[in-house]
Design a protein around this motif. Structure first.
Motif, PDB file in Angstrom:
ATOM      1  N   LEU A 144       0.826  -1.203   0.000  1.00 54.33           N
ATOM      2  CA  LEU A 144       0.000   0.000   0.000  1.00 54.33           C
ATOM      3  C   LEU A 144       0.866   1.261   0.000  1.00 54.33           C
ATOM      4  N   ILE A 145       1.944   1.271   0.794  1.00 56.25           N
ATOM      5  CA  ILE A 145       2.734   2.496   0.915  1.00 56.25           C
ATOM      6  C   ILE A 145       3.876   2.560  -0.101  1.00 56.25           C
ATOM      7  N   MET A 146       4.180   1.444  -0.764  1.00 59.19           N
ATOM      8  CA  MET A 146       5.289   1.433  -1.717  1.00 59.19           C
ATOM      9  C   MET A 146       4.834   1.278  -3.162  1.00 59.19           C
ATOM     10  N   GLY A 147       3.649   0.674  -3.353  1.00 55.11           N
ATOM     11  CA  GLY A 147       3.158   0.456  -4.706  1.00 55.11           C
ATOM     12  C   GLY A 147       3.559  -0.876  -5.288  1.00 55.11           C
ATOM     13  N   HIS A 148       4.259  -1.694  -4.521  1.00 50.97           N
ATOM     14  CA  HIS A 148       4.653  -3.029  -4.989  1.00 50.97           C
ATOM     15  C   HIS A 148       4.954  -3.901  -3.781  1.00 50.97           C
ATOM     16  N   TYR A 149       5.011  -5.210  -4.001  1.00 50.71           N
ATOM     17  CA  TYR A 149       5.331  -6.136  -2.925  1.00 50.71           C
ATOM     18  C   TYR A 149       6.809  -6.052  -2.557  1.00 50.71           C
ATOM     19  N   ILE A 150       7.114  -6.449  -1.327  1.00 46.66           N
ATOM     20  CA  ILE A 150       8.504  -6.597  -0.916  1.00 46.66           C
ATOM     21  C   ILE A 150       9.013  -7.964  -1.346  1.00 46.66           C
ATOM     22  N   LEU A 151      10.302  -8.190  -1.196  1.00 50.79           N
ATOM     23  CA  LEU A 151      10.882  -9.527  -1.271  1.00 50.79           C
ATOM     24  C   LEU A 151      11.299  -9.908   0.138  1.00 50.79           C
ATOM     25  N   LEU A 182      16.418  -4.634  -2.083  1.00 49.18           N
ATOM     26  CA  LEU A 182      16.438  -5.425  -3.311  1.00 49.18           C
ATOM     27  C   LEU A 182      15.112  -5.298  -4.042  1.00 49.18           C
ATOM     28  N   ALA A 183      14.004  -5.372  -3.307  1.00 44.39           N
ATOM     29  CA  ALA A 183      12.681  -5.260  -3.926  1.00 44.39           C
ATOM     30  C   ALA A 183      12.482  -3.899  -4.581  1.00 44.39           C
ATOM     31  N   ILE A 184      12.936  -2.854  -3.918  1.00 46.57           N
ATOM     32  CA  ILE A 184      12.793  -1.501  -4.476  1.00 46.57           C
ATOM     33  C   ILE A 184      13.540  -1.392  -5.802  1.00 46.57           C
ATOM     34  N   HIS A 185      14.733  -1.955  -5.860  1.00 45.71           N
ATOM     35  CA  HIS A 185      15.520  -1.850  -7.083  1.00 45.71           C
ATOM     36  C   HIS A 185      14.977  -2.758  -8.192  1.00 45.71           C
ATOM     37  N   VAL A 186      14.423  -3.895  -7.826  1.00 44.04           N
ATOM     38  CA  VAL A 186      13.767  -4.750  -8.822  1.00 44.04           C
ATOM     39  C   VAL A 186      12.595  -3.997  -9.446  1.00 44.04           C
ATOM     40  N   ASP A 187      11.796  -3.362  -8.598  1.00 48.95           N
ATOM     41  CA  ASP A 187      10.638  -2.608  -9.106  1.00 48.95           C
ATOM     42  C   ASP A 187      11.087  -1.436  -9.971  1.00 48.95           C
ATOM     43  N   ARG A 188      12.145  -0.761  -9.593  1.00 49.22           N
ATOM     44  CA  ARG A 188      12.604   0.394 -10.365  1.00 49.22           C
ATOM     45  C   ARG A 188      13.101   0.010 -11.757  1.00 49.22           C
ATOM     46  N   GLY A 190      11.466  -2.009 -13.495  1.00 44.21           N
ATOM     47  CA  GLY A 190      10.251  -2.379 -14.212  1.00 44.21           C
ATOM     48  C   GLY A 190       9.956  -3.864 -14.192  1.00 44.21           C
ATOM     49  N   LEU A 191      10.587  -4.591 -13.275  1.00 39.68           N
ATOM     50  CA  LEU A 191      10.377  -6.029 -13.167  1.00 39.68           C
ATOM     51  C   LEU A 191       9.342  -6.315 -12.087  1.00 39.68           C
ATOM     52  N   ALA A 192       8.613  -7.404 -12.256  1.00 43.58           N
ATOM     53  CA  ALA A 192       7.482  -7.695 -11.374  1.00 43.58           C
ATOM     54  C   ALA A 192       7.915  -8.510 -10.160  1.00 43.58           C
ATOM     55  N   ILE A 193       7.214  -8.275  -9.051  1.00 41.74           N
ATOM     56  CA  ILE A 193       7.347  -9.083  -7.839  1.00 41.74           C
ATOM     57  C   ILE A 193       5.972  -9.642  -7.527  1.00 41.74           C
ATOM     58  N   THR A 194       5.877 -10.948  -7.376  1.00 41.45           N
ATOM     59  CA  THR A 194       4.593 -11.565  -7.047  1.00 41.45           C
ATOM     60  C   THR A 194       4.674 -12.237  -5.691  1.00 41.45           C
ATOM     61  N   TYR A 195       3.604 -12.103  -4.927  1.00 43.52           N
ATOM     62  CA  TYR A 195       3.521 -12.664  -3.577  1.00 43.52           C
ATOM     63  C   TYR A 195       2.505 -13.789  -3.577  1.00 43.52           C
ATOM     64  N   HIS A 196       2.948 -14.981  -3.177  1.00 41.77           N
ATOM     65  CA  HIS A 196       2.060 -16.134  -3.047  1.00 41.77           C
ATOM     66  C   HIS A 196       1.886 -16.429  -1.562  1.00 41.77           C
TER      67      HIS A 196
END
Length: 266
Positions: A144-151, A182-188, A190-196
């Protein structure tokens, strides 16, 4: 030609003699074994390396620069597989963890996707509920506060090609969360992070039983990481850290009372 899927599990370790055996035993009982397991010894002074060496499928490497981010990088850069799994030394994996990861990446559309999952906390009362609460904070609130999932450092897999793309950009500081960074840089990129949510590992809550000053310092790594990356929502991370800090005395009271009456968590 498409390379066959292979998977390396990387385990950064510093003085983990009390936890590493359970972790490696859970790897030994996988329905599909990983192609490689690397324990990165980050200057341990206990029996961590000796325990790791007693498992024939483990390769031990050393990271001389102190800090989990340096141990992680050493392990990631040394792996020989197409997929990199990252867990902690106190993790207990479900026996289908490797099979789950390989099945996920068998689908070509996931070639540049980083996968992460949740946990249950095996050394507290109601371990599944505690893991669910952790998941709401770590994954839902952060999204919610970052716009993408963490790793989640205890439970993640990423293709080696994703690591090759992101490693020149990641931060190397011990005062931030390396997995969140790491998650922030993956998102930057343009790569996706998915949470299962169903991909859960057992973890041990250790910092809650340390002194309060050390606990608060660890909680501050969350807003510090967001602030380091110029995210204005870092203040919500600080508020979340403060709320967690204030809730821990209640958790501790329940734990100590239960242990006083001989009711140890299973």
């Amino acid at each position: 030609m498409i390379k066959p899927l292979t998977l390396t599990i990387v385990i950064p370790a510093y003085n983990e003699e009390n936890h590493l055996s359970a972790c490696l035993n859970s790897i030994k009982t996988q329905t599909v074994m990983p192609d490689e397991v690397i324990v990165v010894d980050n200057n341990s002074t206990d029996k961590t390396a000796k325990i790791a060496s007693s498992y024939p499928f483990v390769r031990i490497i050393n990271a001389s620069q102190q800090g989990i981010v340096f141990a992680r990088d050493r392990g990631f850069n040394s792996c020989t597989s197409t997929l990199i799994g990252r867990i902690d030394a106190d993790c207990v994996l479900p026996n289908d963890w490797v099979a789950y990861a390989r099945d996920f990446y068998s689908q070509p559309r996931h070639a540049d996707v980083a996968l992460t999952g949740g946990c249950y906390i095996y050394n507290v009362r109601l371990p599944r509920f505690a893991g669910w609460v952790q998941g709401q904070i770590a994954f839902r609130f952060n999204r919610l506060i970052m716009g993408h999932y963490i790793l989640f450092g205890s439970n993640m897999v990423l293709p080696k090609q994703v690591w090759q793309k992101v490693k020149p950009t990641v931060c190397h500081d011990n005062d931030i969360h390396e997995d969140l960074d790491l998650a922030i840089h993956v998102d930057r990129l343009g790569l996706a992070i998915t949470y299962h949510e169903g991909l859960k590992v057992g973890i041990k809550m250790r910092r809650i039983f340390t002194n309060r000053r050390a606990l608060w310092g660890n909680l501050l790594l969350w807003p510090n990481t967001l602030k380091r990356h110029q995210k204005p929502t870092w203040v919500f991370g600080w508020i979340g850290a403060a709320m967690l800090y204030c809730s821990f005395p209640i958790v501790l009271s329940a734990e100590y009372l239960a242990r006083l009456f001989g009711r140890e968590p299973k």
